[in-house]
Design an enzyme around this catalytic site. Structure first.
Site, mmCIF file in Angstrom:
data_model
loop_
_atom_site.group_PDB
_atom_site.id
_atom_site.type_symbol
_atom_site.label_atom_id
_atom_site.label_comp_id
_atom_site.label_asym_id
_atom_site.label_seq_id
_atom_site.Cartn_x
_atom_site.Cartn_y
_atom_site.Cartn_z
ATOM 1 C CD1 TRP A 161 42.295 40.695 41.770
ATOM 2 C CD2 TRP A 161 43.614 39.922 40.132
ATOM 3 N NE1 TRP A 161 43.176 41.691 41.425
ATOM 4 C CE2 TRP A 161 43.989 41.247 40.433
ATOM 5 C CE3 TRP A 161 44.298 39.240 39.124
ATOM 6 C CZ2 TRP A 161 45.037 41.901 39.764
ATOM 7 C CZ3 TRP A 161 45.329 39.884 38.455
ATOM 8 C CH2 TRP A 161 45.683 41.191 38.777
ATOM 9 C CG ASP B 215 44.795 34.915 44.030
ATOM 10 O OD1 ASP B 215 45.689 35.392 44.756
ATOM 11 O OD2 ASP B 215 44.368 35.487 43.001
ATOM 12 C CE LYS C 198 48.723 42.772 44.447
ATOM 13 N NZ LYS C 198 47.909 41.901 43.621
HETATM 14 C C1 LIG Z 1 47.674 41.403 42.424
HETATM 15 C C2 LIG Z 1 46.857 40.184 42.347
HETATM 16 C C3 LIG Z 1 47.144 39.154 41.433
HETATM 17 C C4 LIG Z 1 48.226 39.276 40.384
HETATM 18 O O1 LIG Z 1 49.505 39.285 40.898
HETATM 19 P P1 LIG Z 1 50.761 39.409 39.902
HETATM 20 O O2 LIG Z 1 51.931 39.373 40.825
HETATM 21 O O3 LIG Z 1 50.635 40.695 39.165
HETATM 22 O O4 LIG Z 1 50.711 38.237 38.985
HETATM 23 C C5 LIG Z 1 46.373 38.015 41.488
HETATM 24 N N1 LIG Z 1 45.372 37.876 42.384
HETATM 25 C C6 LIG Z 1 45.069 38.848 43.266
HETATM 26 C C7 LIG Z 1 43.946 38.626 44.230
HETATM 27 C C8 LIG Z 1 45.790 40.030 43.273
HETATM 28 O O5 LIG Z 1 45.476 40.984 44.151
#
Ligand SMILES: *Cc1c(COP(=O)(O)O)cnc(C)c1O
Length: 363
Positions: A104, A171, A195
């Site tokens: 990521w 993030d 999530k």
């Molecule tokens: C799931 C995830 C993403 C991507 O999220 P999307 O909604 O699919 O764009 C980015 N960073 C992390 C750490 C994630 O777990």
């Protein structure tokens, strides 16, 4: 409705509390006795304007968001923030520093490289991303630091912000609102909702107002933070249902006692599972113990065939989505906010059953 639901450990979209699902179901039919369902309301109607205001207020209350921060609901997922942040807040002459803890953060780096000079100041690649890298400050002039707070594929998690910088970009896609957070430590912190905070369709973006103010004007309006600030996240037709789901998740979090209660629950769940992994003959954890995540637990038997057999046994016990990410293999249990302690107890019981059934190694 509850009787045939299974224990779902998916990394995302993830399980929702059944009470929340029931509220969403009612809202789809008729939102707040308007005679119109959430999917059919105009995004300009009073009830939706109020929904957005109420959702923002709850975010501000839950995370104690300071007044000099904006709360935005933006589409395109966290993946869109990978480029939207640098497009807005970075001057091409700026140097953006990245901490790489897995795929990521690597993706965020690749997107930023399109718009700015970048430097990797720490990477866990040499340790196969089993542990968080040590971060040595290379200069005092770091203006922009990006990191991923919880690595959703490998199961490592920073306990706190790893380094100070003028603009810390985080993030927090898989751990925002799973524990208390001090917003003033960040320039921008973002997470997709599917999530811990509801359903796919929006990201929650909390951003310092001066960064919006100073943002670039020569990019499309849809990509400028100020556009969404000025329109209260309703510039174009937004995914209203995802904001509704976020609203109901935030209410649920508040009913349970806010972020301290989430942290307590998540600590209990992860400790229970890690204890069971650590005392097992079969299973070993993937991440080093001091880098382990409280919401993404990665583990394995060390044998593909045995991992497969465990997944099958778990499924027979009503436990699903325990396979590791397709790039890492092994096993993974995501213990997000909505995952109950009962689900983790059932997982631990299935692990015990597996040990009793199969002598090691698998023949
Ligand atoms: C799931 C995830 C993403 C991507 O999220 P999307 O909604 O699919 O764009 C980015 N960073 C992390 C750490 C994630 O777990």
């Amino acid at each position: 409705m509850t009787t045939d639901r299974v224990f779902n450990f998916s990394a995302g979209p993830a399980v929702l509390p059944v009470e929340v699902v029931q509220e969403l179901r009612e809202g789809v039919l008729d939102l707040d006795s308007t005679g119109i369902g959430i999917l059919e309301h105009s995004h300009r109607s009073d009830v939706i304007v109020e929904l957005f205001q109420d959702t923002e207020l709850r975010v501000r209350t839950i995370a104690d968001v300071p007044d000099d921060y904006e709360v935005l609901f933006l589409s395109g997922g966290a993946s869109t923030q990978f480029f939207m942040v640098p497009m807005n807040v970075v001057d091409t002459s700026d140097l953006c520093e990245f901490v790489i803890t897995g795929p990521w953060s690597q993706k965020a780096l690749v997107e930023a490289q399109r718009f700015a000079a970048t430097r990797v100041i720490a990477s866990g690649a040499d340790d196969a991303f089993r542990r968080l890298p040590e971060i040595h400050r290379q200069s005092d002039i770091t203006t922009y630091l990006h990191y991923t707070s919880n690595e959703t594929i490998y199961g490592t998690q920073f306990r706190s912000v790893p380094m100070q910088a003028e603009i810390v970009v985080c993030d927090a896609c898989s751990d925002l609102f799973t524990r208390p957070i001090s917003i003033s430590e960040y320039g921008v912190v973002y997470a997709s909702a599917q999530k811990n905070l509801g359903v796919a369709g929006i990201s929650l973006v909390i951003i310092r107002k001066d960064l919006i103010e100073a943002g670039c004007y020569s990019i499309p309006a849809m990509l400028q933070y100020r556009t969404h600030r000025d329109a209260n996240s309703r510039f174009n037709t937004p995914p209203v249902f995802a904001v509704f789901a976020l609203n109901r998740m935030l209410r649920w979090i508040q009913r349970l006692g806010g972020l301290p209660a989430m942290a307590q629950r998540n600590r209990e769940k992860s400790e229970l599972l890690y204890q069971s992994i650590d005392s097992s003959q079969w299973f070993t954890g993937f991440a080093d113990s001091d880098s382990r995540s409280q919401v993404t637990v990665t583990f394995t038997t060390g044998q593909n065939a045995a991992d497969d057999r465990f997944v099958k046994l778990a499924q027979q016990n009503g436990l699903v989505n325990l396979r590791g990410h397709r790039s890492s293999g092994g096993l993974r249990a995501s213990l997000y906010n909505s995952v109950s302690i009962e689900a983790v107890e059932a997982l631990v019981a299935a692990m015990g059953e597996f040990e009793d059934l199969y002598p090691k190694p698998l023949q």
